[in-house]
Design a protein around this motif. Sequence first.
Motif, PDB file in Angstrom:
ATOM      1  N   TYR A   1     -60.573  30.889   3.165  1.00  0.00           N
ATOM      2  CA  TYR A   1     -60.153  29.633   2.540  1.00  0.00           C
ATOM      3  C   TYR A   1     -61.342  28.751   2.189  1.00  0.00           C
TER       4      TYR A   1
ATOM      5  N   TYR B   1     -50.610  27.508   0.990  1.00  0.00           N
ATOM      6  CA  TYR B   1     -50.062  28.065  -0.254  1.00  0.00           C
ATOM      7  C   TYR B   1     -51.031  28.946  -1.020  1.00  0.00           C
ATOM      8  N   GLY B   2     -52.191  29.221  -0.470  1.00  0.00           N
ATOM      9  CA  GLY B   2     -53.107  30.188  -1.055  1.00  0.00           C
ATOM     10  C   GLY B   2     -54.307  29.576  -1.744  1.00  0.00           C
TER      11      GLY B   2
END
Length: 197
Positions: free
Chosen positions: A106, A135-136
Amino acid sequence: MPINRIRSSGRARAAIAAVMAMVGVGGYVTMQPGERPVPPAVALAVDSLIIPWEGLVLSSHWDRYAKIYDICYGETMINGKPVKAGMRFTKAECRAFLIPRVMDDYYKPLTKCIDGFEDMPVSVQASMISGAYNYGPMAQCMSSASRHARMKNYRQACEAQTAFNKAGGHTVPGLVLRREMGDAQRIGEAELCVSGL
């Protein structure tokens, strides 16, 4: 557009100050003995947003929104393999999965897709890391929040991230809380974000 009024809070400012007080040599934070040092934004995202909002689940369970199994702090993959029914881990194992995953999956992708990410206010970085975890990273990279952040419109970036409050096509009250001002026990992403501006 945010649903509720986004404002700075004392609890969010205290969380930011606590992490910044832990910054050591090279500008990194060692969160717990034996853990690798991480940027302050990673420490802030993990301890103030990801862990409180994801919660700890030691046995795999079915996520009805994502339609997959998850475990620990919302992990859907462990060691490159999908989480399956019947998996179990200890709290220490879950934490050991979390820190490197937040850093590598991330934080680092956001530094590559958002120009100047590492120089943004730590609160903006932390809220964007938490959002990406939920959420990516690709969705975060392509979001209007990231577009505003690239232009140094940090307040607008904080507010734009509140749009990610749906699952399965429906607004989810828990996601509204997470994205905005939190609840009595947990700091919201936008709350933390604006508290460091």
